[in-house]
Design a protein around this motif. Structure first.
Motif, PDB file in Angstrom:
ATOM      1  N   GLU A   1      -1.373  41.298 -24.684  1.00 51.47           N
ATOM      2  CA  GLU A   1      -1.381  42.633 -25.282  1.00 51.47           C
ATOM      3  C   GLU A   1      -0.456  42.676 -26.499  1.00 51.47           C
ATOM      4  OE1 GLU A   1      -1.062  45.893 -22.458  1.00 51.47           O
ATOM      5  OE2 GLU A   1      -1.688  44.528 -20.850  1.00 51.47           O
ATOM      6  N   LEU A   2      -0.737  41.794 -27.453  1.00 53.02           N
ATOM      7  CA  LEU A   2       0.058  41.718 -28.679  1.00 53.02           C
ATOM      8  C   LEU A   2      -0.041  43.030 -29.452  1.00 53.02           C
ATOM      9  CD1 LEU A   2      -0.940  38.131 -29.834  1.00 53.02           C
ATOM     10  CD2 LEU A   2       1.071  38.816 -28.540  1.00 53.02           C
ATOM     11  N   VAL A   3       1.060  43.405 -30.090  1.00 49.18           N
ATOM     12  CA  VAL A   3       1.132  44.673 -30.826  1.00 49.18           C
ATOM     13  C   VAL A   3       1.324  44.366 -32.306  1.00 49.18           C
ATOM     14  CG1 VAL A   3       2.431  46.821 -31.103  1.00 49.18           C
ATOM     15  CG2 VAL A   3       2.160  45.809 -28.819  1.00 49.18           C
ATOM     16  N   PHE A   4       0.435  44.926 -33.136  1.00 52.57           N
ATOM     17  CA  PHE A   4       0.531  44.767 -34.584  1.00 52.57           C
ATOM     18  C   PHE A   4       0.569  46.148 -35.221  1.00 52.57           C
ATOM     19  CE2 PHE A   4      -1.797  40.988 -33.137  1.00 52.57           C
ATOM     20  CZ  PHE A   4      -0.959  40.008 -33.615  1.00 52.57           C
ATOM     21  N   ASP A   5       1.208  46.248 -36.405  1.00 54.09           N
ATOM     22  CA  ASP A   5       1.232  47.504 -37.148  1.00 54.09           C
ATOM     23  C   ASP A   5      -0.154  47.815 -37.676  1.00 54.09           C
ATOM     24  OD1 ASP A   5       3.927  47.992 -36.804  1.00 54.09           O
ATOM     25  OD2 ASP A   5       4.503  47.001 -38.664  1.00 54.09           O
TER      26      ASP A   5
ATOM     27  N   LEU B   1       6.938  37.911 -32.432  1.00 50.77           N
ATOM     28  CA  LEU B   1       5.807  38.784 -32.148  1.00 50.77           C
ATOM     29  C   LEU B   1       6.212  39.842 -31.137  1.00 50.77           C
ATOM     30  CD1 LEU B   1       2.860  36.260 -31.595  1.00 50.77           C
ATOM     31  CD2 LEU B   1       3.228  37.713 -33.576  1.00 50.77           C
ATOM     32  N   TYR B   2       5.458  40.927 -31.096  1.00 44.50           N
ATOM     33  CA  TYR B   2       5.684  41.985 -30.116  1.00 44.50           C
ATOM     34  C   TYR B   2       4.500  42.036 -29.166  1.00 44.50           C
ATOM     35  CZ  TYR B   2       9.632  43.416 -32.872  1.00 44.50           C
ATOM     36  OH  TYR B   2      10.839  43.422 -33.514  1.00 44.50           O
ATOM     37  N   ALA B   3       4.799  42.250 -27.879  1.00 40.64           N
ATOM     38  CA  ALA B   3       3.751  42.266 -26.858  1.00 40.64           C
ATOM     39  C   ALA B   3       4.119  43.269 -25.771  1.00 40.64           C
ATOM     40  CB  ALA B   3       3.578  40.881 -26.254  1.00 40.64           C
ATOM     41  N   ARG B   4       3.103  43.746 -25.086  1.00 38.36           N
ATOM     42  CA  ARG B   4       3.300  44.690 -23.978  1.00 38.36           C
ATOM     43  C   ARG B   4       3.486  43.984 -22.637  1.00 38.36           C
ATOM     44  NH1 ARG B   4       4.803  49.525 -25.747  1.00 38.36           N
ATOM     45  NH2 ARG B   4       3.513  50.201 -27.459  1.00 38.36           N
ATOM     46  N   ARG B   5       3.052  42.717 -22.557  1.00 36.21           N
ATOM     47  CA  ARG B   5       3.129  42.014 -21.281  1.00 36.21           C
ATOM     48  C   ARG B   5       3.604  40.583 -21.488  1.00 36.21           C
ATOM     49  NH1 ARG B   5      -0.736  39.398 -18.168  1.00 36.21           N
ATOM     50  NH2 ARG B   5      -2.395  40.004 -19.588  1.00 36.21           N
ATOM     51  N   VAL B   6       4.624  40.186 -20.712  1.00 38.45           N
ATOM     52  CA  VAL B   6       5.136  38.814 -20.700  1.00 38.45           C
ATOM     53  C   VAL B   6       5.312  38.432 -19.237  1.00 38.45           C
ATOM     54  CG1 VAL B   6       7.027  37.290 -21.355  1.00 38.45           C
ATOM     55  CG2 VAL B   6       6.328  39.117 -22.903  1.00 38.45           C
ATOM     56  N   ASP B   7       4.649  37.339 -18.827  1.00 40.49           N
ATOM     57  CA  ASP B   7       4.706  36.892 -17.434  1.00 40.49           C
ATOM     58  C   ASP B   7       4.953  35.398 -17.390  1.00 40.49           C
ATOM     59  OD1 ASP B   7       3.938  39.371 -16.199  1.00 40.49           O
ATOM     60  OD2 ASP B   7       1.877  38.987 -16.818  1.00 40.49           O
ATOM     61  N   SER B   8       5.507  34.949 -16.249  1.00 38.56           N
ATOM     62  CA  SER B   8       5.498  33.507 -16.031  1.00 38.56           C
ATOM     63  C   SER B   8       4.042  33.206 -15.717  1.00 38.56           C
ATOM     64  CB  SER B   8       6.429  33.107 -14.895  1.00 38.56           C
ATOM     65  OG  SER B   8       6.100  33.798 -13.721  1.00 38.56           O
ATOM     66  N   GLY B   9       3.428  32.431 -16.547  1.00 36.80           N
ATOM     67  CA  GLY B   9       1.982  32.245 -16.526  1.00 36.80           C
ATOM     68  C   GLY B   9       1.437  31.616 -15.264  1.00 36.80           C
ATOM     69  N   ARG B  10       0.138  31.714 -15.134  1.00 32.49           N
ATOM     70  CA  ARG B  10      -0.559  31.075 -14.019  1.00 32.49           C
ATOM     71  C   ARG B  10      -0.554  29.568 -14.184  1.00 32.49           C
ATOM     72  NH1 ARG B  10      -5.254  35.320 -14.834  1.00 32.49           N
ATOM     73  NH2 ARG B  10      -4.924  34.410 -16.868  1.00 32.49           N
ATOM     74  N   LEU B  11      -0.343  29.108 -15.418  1.00 31.58           N
ATOM     75  CA  LEU B  11      -0.241  27.675 -15.685  1.00 31.58           C
ATOM     76  C   LEU B  11       1.230  27.282 -15.555  1.00 31.58           C
ATOM     77  CD1 LEU B  11      -2.476  27.554 -18.885  1.00 31.58           C
ATOM     78  CD2 LEU B  11      -3.113  26.829 -16.596  1.00 31.58           C
TER      79      LEU B  11
ATOM     80  N   LEU C   1      -0.060  37.176 -39.292  1.00 31.53           N
ATOM     81  CA  LEU C   1       0.010  37.097 -37.836  1.00 31.53           C
ATOM     82  C   LEU C   1      -1.206  37.753 -37.194  1.00 31.53           C
ATOM     83  CD1 LEU C   1       3.796  37.825 -37.354  1.00 31.53           C
ATOM     84  CD2 LEU C   1       2.617  35.685 -36.844  1.00 31.53           C
ATOM     85  N   ARG C   2      -1.654  38.861 -37.761  1.00 29.09           N
ATOM     86  CA  ARG C   2      -2.842  39.539 -37.238  1.00 29.09           C
ATOM     87  C   ARG C   2      -4.076  38.649 -37.412  1.00 29.09           C
ATOM     88  NH1 ARG C   2      -2.837  45.209 -37.986  1.00 29.09           N
ATOM     89  NH2 ARG C   2      -2.011  44.703 -40.027  1.00 29.09           N
ATOM     90  N   ASP C   3      -4.170  37.952 -38.551  1.00 24.80           N
ATOM     91  CA  ASP C   3      -5.296  37.035 -38.766  1.00 24.80           C
ATOM     92  C   ASP C   3      -5.267  35.888 -37.757  1.00 24.80           C
ATOM     93  OD1 ASP C   3      -6.237  38.530 -40.879  1.00 24.80           O
ATOM     94  OD2 ASP C   3      -5.397  37.215 -42.430  1.00 24.80           O
ATOM     95  N   GLU C   4      -4.063  35.368 -37.482  1.00 24.91           N
ATOM     96  CA  GLU C   4      -3.939  34.227 -36.578  1.00 24.91           C
ATOM     97  C   GLU C   4      -4.096  34.605 -35.107  1.00 24.91           C
ATOM     98  OE1 GLU C   4      -0.862  30.532 -35.679  1.00 24.91           O
ATOM     99  OE2 GLU C   4      -0.543  31.799 -37.436  1.00 24.91           O
ATOM    100  N   PHE C   5      -3.533  35.753 -34.697  1.00 22.48           N
ATOM    101  CA  PHE C   5      -3.492  36.114 -33.287  1.00 22.48           C
ATOM    102  C   PHE C   5      -4.231  37.403 -32.937  1.00 22.48           C
ATOM    103  CE2 PHE C   5       0.590  33.800 -33.987  1.00 22.48           C
ATOM    104  CZ  PHE C   5       0.311  32.694 -33.204  1.00 22.48           C
ATOM    105  N   GLY C   6      -4.902  38.027 -33.897  1.00 24.48           N
ATOM    106  CA  GLY C   6      -5.529  39.327 -33.673  1.00 24.48           C
ATOM    107  C   GLY C   6      -6.567  39.352 -32.570  1.00 24.48           C
TER     108      GLY C   6
END
Length: 106
Positions: A37-41, A19-29, A55-60
């Motif tokens: 901020e997942l990016v889809f075509d 998947l493509y995303a704009r933000r990846v962090d070591s989570g609060r958990l 993927l858009r249906d599952e994670f949109g």
């Protein structure tokens, strides 16, 4: 200036998701990676990628994924978005949903 884009590759139910995303962090958990901020075509034409659609249906509607660190295979900072994919974990081949065929007449 363009925003940072990440390609996140992770295991999910015996498949490898890309998947493509704009933000990846070591989570609060603790022990989780937050992918947001997942990016889809956005396809305006007739040609639709079934994997991207799945993927858009599952994670949109997902605001953020909290993935266990053990499930993350790779996080890459990329210049532009490529094709999202779902692959078989063992063979590495893309998982393609077959086109539904009409039922056989009896």
């Amino acid at each position: 200036m363009s925003r940072t884009l990440y390609k996140v590759t992770f295991l999910n139910h015996g498949k490898v998701y890309e998947l493509y995303a704009r933000r990846v962090d070591s989570g609060r958990l603790w022990g989780f990676v937050e992918v947001a901020e997942l990016v889809f075509d956005v396809h305006d034409g007739l040609v639709v990628d079934p994997t991207e659609e799945r993927l858009r249906d599952e994670f949109g509607n997902t605001r953020a994924l909290h993935l266990p660190m053990q499930a993350i295979l790779r996080v890459e900072e990329v210049e532009k978005k490529g094709q999202s994919a779902i692959r078989d974990a063992e063979s590495g081949e893309k998982v393609v949903t077959p086109f539904p065929l009409p039922a056989k007449p009896r």
